[in-house]
Design a protein around this motif. Sequence first.
Motif, PDB file in Angstrom:
ATOM      1  N   LEU A 197       0.828  -1.205   0.000  1.00 24.32           N
ATOM      2  CA  LEU A 197       0.000   0.000   0.000  1.00 24.32           C
ATOM      3  C   LEU A 197       0.864   1.257   0.000  1.00 24.32           C
ATOM      4  N   LEU A 198       1.896   1.259   0.881  1.00 19.94           N
ATOM      5  CA  LEU A 198       2.783   2.420   0.936  1.00 19.94           C
ATOM      6  C   LEU A 198       3.667   2.491  -0.298  1.00 19.94           C
ATOM      7  N   ARG A 199       4.044   1.345  -0.827  1.00 23.71           N
ATOM      8  CA  ARG A 199       4.812   1.324  -2.073  1.00 23.71           C
ATOM      9  C   ARG A 199       3.979   1.952  -3.203  1.00 23.71           C
ATOM     10  N   LEU A 200       2.698   1.642  -3.209  1.00 24.62           N
ATOM     11  CA  LEU A 200       1.797   2.206  -4.206  1.00 24.62           C
ATOM     12  C   LEU A 200       1.709   3.721  -4.059  1.00 24.62           C
ATOM     13  N   SER A 201       1.555   4.208  -2.822  1.00 26.43           N
ATOM     14  CA  SER A 201       1.424   5.650  -2.620  1.00 26.43           C
ATOM     15  C   SER A 201       2.679   6.381  -3.071  1.00 26.43           C
ATOM     16  N   PRO A 227      -2.913  10.166  -9.619  1.00 24.90           N
ATOM     17  CA  PRO A 227      -2.489  11.090  -8.550  1.00 24.90           C
ATOM     18  C   PRO A 227      -3.643  11.952  -8.037  1.00 24.90           C
ATOM     19  N   GLU A 228      -4.591  12.326  -8.908  1.00 22.48           N
ATOM     20  CA  GLU A 228      -5.688  13.200  -8.483  1.00 22.48           C
ATOM     21  C   GLU A 228      -6.763  12.435  -7.715  1.00 22.48           C
ATOM     22  N   ARG A 229      -7.027  11.177  -8.053  1.00 21.72           N
ATOM     23  CA  ARG A 229      -8.112  10.400  -7.431  1.00 21.72           C
ATOM     24  C   ARG A 229      -7.602   9.264  -6.561  1.00 21.72           C
ATOM     25  N   HIS A 230      -6.329   9.288  -6.231  1.00 25.61           N
ATOM     26  CA  HIS A 230      -5.735   8.185  -5.466  1.00 25.61           C
ATOM     27  C   HIS A 230      -6.467   7.951  -4.151  1.00 25.61           C
ATOM     28  N   GLU A 238       4.436  13.088   1.761  1.00 24.74           N
ATOM     29  CA  GLU A 238       3.044  13.551   1.798  1.00 24.74           C
ATOM     30  C   GLU A 238       2.093  12.505   1.234  1.00 24.74           C
ATOM     31  N   SER A 239       2.525  11.813   0.184  1.00 21.19           N
ATOM     32  CA  SER A 239       1.662  10.811  -0.435  1.00 21.19           C
ATOM     33  C   SER A 239       1.323   9.698   0.536  1.00 21.19           C
ATOM     34  N   GLN A 240       2.274   9.331   1.404  1.00 19.88           N
ATOM     35  CA  GLN A 240       2.001   8.281   2.392  1.00 19.88           C
ATOM     36  C   GLN A 240       1.021   8.780   3.445  1.00 19.88           C
TER      37      GLN A 240
END
Length: 1648
Positions: A1235-1239, A1306-1309, A1344-1346
């Motif tokens: 999940l974090l790899r994906l983010s 990136p917008e709808r993640h 930030e993504s995480q």
Amino acid sequence: MMESRIRRLATTLMDATTDKAPQVQEQIYSALCSLGAAEPEELLHCCDEYLRQHDKLAYPHRVIILKAMETVVKNSIALLDKSTAKVVIFLASSEMTKSKDVVRDWQQAASSVLVAVGQRFINKVMEEVLTKFQPGILPHYFVLQTFADLSVSNVFGMVPFLNSILGTMLPMLAMAKQDHMKAVFCYALQHFSESIQEYLANLDKAPDPTVRKDTFSNELFSAYEVLFSSWLQHREAKLRLAVVEALGPMSHLLPAERLEEQLPKLIPGILALYRKHPEAFSISKSLCQILEASVNIGSRSLDVQLDPLLGTLHPQICAPAEPAVPLTAKNHTEVLRCFTVLACSFPDRVLAFLLPKLESSNERTRVGTLLIMRQIINSAPSQMEIKKPFILSSMKLPLQDSSNKVKRAVVQVISAMAHHGYLEQPGGEAMVEFLVRQCALASDGHPKKQALDAEDLSSDSVQSISINTLFLLSTTVDRMNNVLWPYLLEFVTPIQFTTALSPLCRSLMYLAMKKEEEGETASLIRYDVNANLPSPYALTTRLLVVSSQPHAGSCRGAAALRLLHVLHGSIHPSLGPLWSKRVPVLVQHIEESTEQALSHKEWEEELLLFLQETLAAVADGAWVARLVLEMCGQLGSYSGFPAEKNFLYKCIGTTLGACSSKDLVQKQLQELLETARYHEEAEREGLASCFGLCAINHLEETLAKLEEFVRSDVFKKSVGLFSIFKDRSDSEVEKIKSTLILCYGYVAACAPQDLVLPRIEADVLKNIFQYFNTKVLGIKVETKDLTLKLCLIRSICMISQAICKGGKRGDFSFSRKAELVAQMVEFMKAEPQDTLRTPVRQRAMVTCTYLVILEPHLSDPDRTELIDTCLAGVLALPPLELAKDREENGADAIPKEALYGDTMSALQELLKSLLQRNLTPHGLQDMFAHLGPWIKSSKDHERQRAVEISAALLDFYLSTLNVSTVTPFYNLSVLIALFSPRCSDAVPSVRLHAVDCVYCLLYIQLCYEGFARDHRDEMVEGLKALKQGLEEPDFTVLFHTCNSLATVVGKRIPPEQLLSLLLALFEGLGDPDRNCSRAATVIINSLLKERGAVLQEKVPDIMSIIHSKLEEVDEEHVRKAAQQTVYILASQHKSVVVSSLLGSALPFDSHTCTMWRSLATEPTLTSQILEQLLDKVNRDVPYKESKSFLLGSGSERIATPLPLAATCALYELLCAPEAGPAVQGLYAPLFVTLLLRLSCALGVQLPKSLQGRERRSCSSQGPAPRSLQPCSIAVQALKAMLVRGGSEDVAKAVDSAGAWELMASPERHHDGITVLAGAMARHAGPRLPPIVKNLLPTLSSVFESQRITTTAFLAELLSSSVVNDLMVLEPVLDVLAGRQKDPCTLVRVLVLRGLGNVAAGSPDKVRKHGAKLLASMVSGMDDKDDPHNLVALEAMSSLSKLLDHVEERDIQSMLLHIAIRIRPFFDSEQPELRLSSIVLFGHLSRFSRGHCELFLEQILNGLVPLLLHLQDPQPDVVNACKFALRTCGPSMGCEGLRAMFRNHLQEGRSLHYGEFINNVCKHLMQSYPEMLNRLLLTNLFYFKSTWADIRAAAPMFIGFLVLHVDEDHCQQVDLDQLISALNLLLKDPVPSVRVKVAETLGRLVRIL
């Protein structure tokens, strides 16, 4: 003041009449009418003043005002005083005559006002209008039209003025020079005349009963002279028609002597107009009135004019109806009225004119004449009474007419005649016969042609009309009973009336029932006075035969049987009880079955049984003999009806069987043989079945007659020596022989077994072959006649069946069996091998099926030849689709599907019969020795048929097997090897049948091992479950099936047959079908896996070459075989395999992927490898920032190689089904890491070295490569991990929502993560605690993504109760609350969303944390760093969720603050903000009920916006308003409003907005009248709304408020401000808004 405001409103509305929108103009008209309804006189004065002041207002706008005035006058005529009426009259008169030119719409509107006022004030109107009608001055056009319209609308008031008007008008006629003025004079004279006639007809009600016709006669005659002498000759067609329309009514008022002297000129003048005018309705109508007037005065001039009249009127009726001329039908009606008038006065001359026209060669003339005849028969019955014989005799020629239109007209005339007693006269029978013949008309069969010409009339239409007419005459015209009964019975038996039988039988049945009501004997047929009627035997035969096709001819079967039932007394006295019981049952059977569902064979058997019972009930030999003679006599009638004739033969056979006279039986059989039409198949069948049925009771006579016929001269003449050289005679002979052969077959099948068996070979077969084999000069000649072959085959089949069903079959030895089988084989060999055109193969195999059962056994060579011939003749046939193509290209057209199916079924049954004779392993092996090559054929259709037959044979073998001692099934392995690879055949049906074959073979083995036949083995039963997956050719499914099959076989195969099984399977690798070759490989490997101990010593050798084999071998199934061994190698060398594979180049090639997946075999090993890969993913940073931003192009994230490679490896492992246990053991670490790899992979690019490699990989040939993009591979890995970890439901839920694509965006993640979290909570709750524990620290991540990913995941979890159940709610709440000041706006939004979700997931915890949660929401609404109100929007939405569960004390302190804060959002341009704020407002209103004074004011302030937004363009906002109003209702203290909101504002229910707002305003003004001004002002604010529907709703709201306010509260309204605002809005660009404004302006009269 009130008057001035009404004037202002009226003026505002009249100013708006210049609006160009028709709907606005219509509403302005309605509003003016509304004002007029309240204050009619005031409005009329306003209109008068306005029109006078705006003298230059264009006439279309003046018309609107004048129409409103007309409506007000009409509705309020009783309330108007004389002064107002005078004003209106003067204005209308002025408007009407202001322009000397005719402006029709304007002046018509003004004229209509005058006519409306004239209803009560006729004298005032006339006083004014007469001032514009001065002697010597030509009046205005509409002055005259007004006079005319007044004379129609107010007859009693206007007629007294007409004398003076006529006196003034007559001199003006000469002054009229323009056509339109002449036309209006005619219009006036026409209506004056009609009014005078009405006045005179109602003198008892008239105000002046002294008025007489002669008061007006002289003036009207003077006008008549001008009209007729001058104007009628005018060249303008419209004027001539106006003159004619006036002359008709005027003729009734002319002096009698004047009319008499004018008729010689008048009638020719009128008749001459027919030539000038295509539209003749007005002419005909006027002419009819003139003729009626002439007859009324007893004119003698008509006699002289009669011939021209008839000659002119007759073509009018004959002319066809033209759709382009709308009044054609009315013209026909008027002309027919003219003929009625003339026929009543001159019956002889009219008939003398009409009847010769029936002989005309012109179809239209004949049709028109018949229409006139029908008219005068109906309308002049007394005058025509003595003419009946003459009229009937004149109808002879029309009865023979072939035109369908004439036929229809004749039927209509006959219907009229029937009602007036014509058909009771001599000659009436011909009319009835004609009617019946039309009921029997054949269908045209050309529907397309019919559609092209609308004038044509189809035979179907004539037939339908005739059927309806006959039925109506039979059932509703009592005088026709004696005419039709029993005469209609004469039409039952003639074959030409077959089509009419259904209506005939229905009519006769009703007539008979009427007769029965007259007395018991009244319905009995008296043959002494009705010699032409059919005999009882003829009726019985005919009705029974037509019943054999019960649904033909409008279900004539039921009608025929019902008629037969009611005739039982006339048929035979003894039949009543039987037929009363049996006929209703038969009729019910027909009516309850459709034509398709009814079994024709069963129905015929029921009818024949009914016939047998009838013959038994009669029990009269003489009666039966006469019935037989009648049946035989009717045979010749059914030449064109093969099905009925076939059934009649069966009836003859049944009746002959019941006949006691053997001489009669032989005589009739001889006659049947001599007269039969042998070239017709149905007749051959019928004759043969007749002999069979007769043989049931007369076997000796039947056989004797057949032999005698062969020796007779009749037969010898056809079978002469030289006749075989003549094609025609040869064909006839073959058909006769075919029939005789078939007769023997039916005799053998039907006759009693104990009598027929001894004669089978001696008599029956001997004669059959004598007919079949022809010798010429001692040489046997083989026949080529197909019919003869088929009849021989069928006959032998029936003989074999007869022997089989006999009780002494075992004792009967059929010595000619081999000869017959050989003959059938020869027939099959003679058929073409590449096509199936005839049923010879199928019938021959059916015959052999019965023959092989009989003793003695066939020899092995004969058996082999029979099997091989049948297999080659059926299995090698081309596929059905190919056969159809050939058929389209010129082959014989035969229904191929049924023939193919029947042939395959016959082959199966034959092989079963053969197998039944040797039900042993050896017999089975022998059978499959023949089938084996076909099972392995390279042609799909041959394999398909062979395996289907094999499955049926093995199932039959198993079902009939009876093992008494344990026996070795020595050939099991060979048969298993034959069928098991076919489980993956390219043809789906082959795969399914192959599983069935293996299934049966294993059970046969169990039976031979000693198990009972009904024993069920669990493993073998599991094979059935495999069939479902074989319907689609998915390789994975096929692989699983082969594995499962091999597992079962491996455990059930006897040890001694294992080696032979393997050898046989290895041979299967060369199968032409690659799928089957692959299946053999899979089965071999599965068996080897089962015998692991045996292969252990071979493993090192196989492992040393496995990688090179994967590179070298191109065959897929061989590669699969090698992969099976890889699993064993990997379990022993895991460390070496992992290190080498991680060093492989990216992207992994197919061999490397295969190797990775092979590591998933052992769970323990897989777990260790997964842990190593997780460590490598987490060890390095996920990406590195590039330096490109130094060049001004911004930063770029580049993926680091090691985590990328490890992610790819994880994906390959997770895709392996065997990895499931290991994945479940490491579920939480795998999930969190991926999940974090994906983010962190969002927007990350590949290293440049890999970008080039991926491009080359994408452009290379071969299978589509997997994407190397970091985000894509992470998504795929996470998806595979869920599936492999037992969370397939999670993966499916995410997939169905399209969330995988959202996660990669990136917008709808965060939306995708929300879907994932919800799916986890629903389907994987117990997995969450370790996941949450691992995720919480990442809320403080530097990435930030995480933080976004983690917040979105935890926020959605809070919406599920599983968080509270798993004791992780408190830590999640605390951590989320701490992130409210996160620098990322999206994180802050997600935090509020999560806190709001607690209401859904753990509502009981909301009370505990209520204060903290509410504070967070209020803080969110006050967020200053939120330019787009995203945080505020989320705060409102979440607060709405929380309000159901918080303590009231926690919310009270914030209630007003929140309400005031959200109110501006009601009218936000963003629909989401409107939606959330309105929903929140609805929730807040519930907390006001205990403290109404605190919140009621806010509810009242929000009421108008909520009601108006029910017209919001967004449906969700509309539903939110409905919800808010429903919740606010109880707090408003008005039960009516509360009930309305509750009942009408249910979500999903449609709302009639206008009616709803009307009722709301009614309750508001009853409960809150003091709020009127506030409500009005709030609505005024919305006059400037950006949404047109709301701008339209606001004035409508105001209009309804005004409609319901009490007079006491009207002073609240600033009417000037309101009218000004409405006046401004009346200029809105949207017409619908202006319509509502105009409507409201009309309602303001309530508060003036």
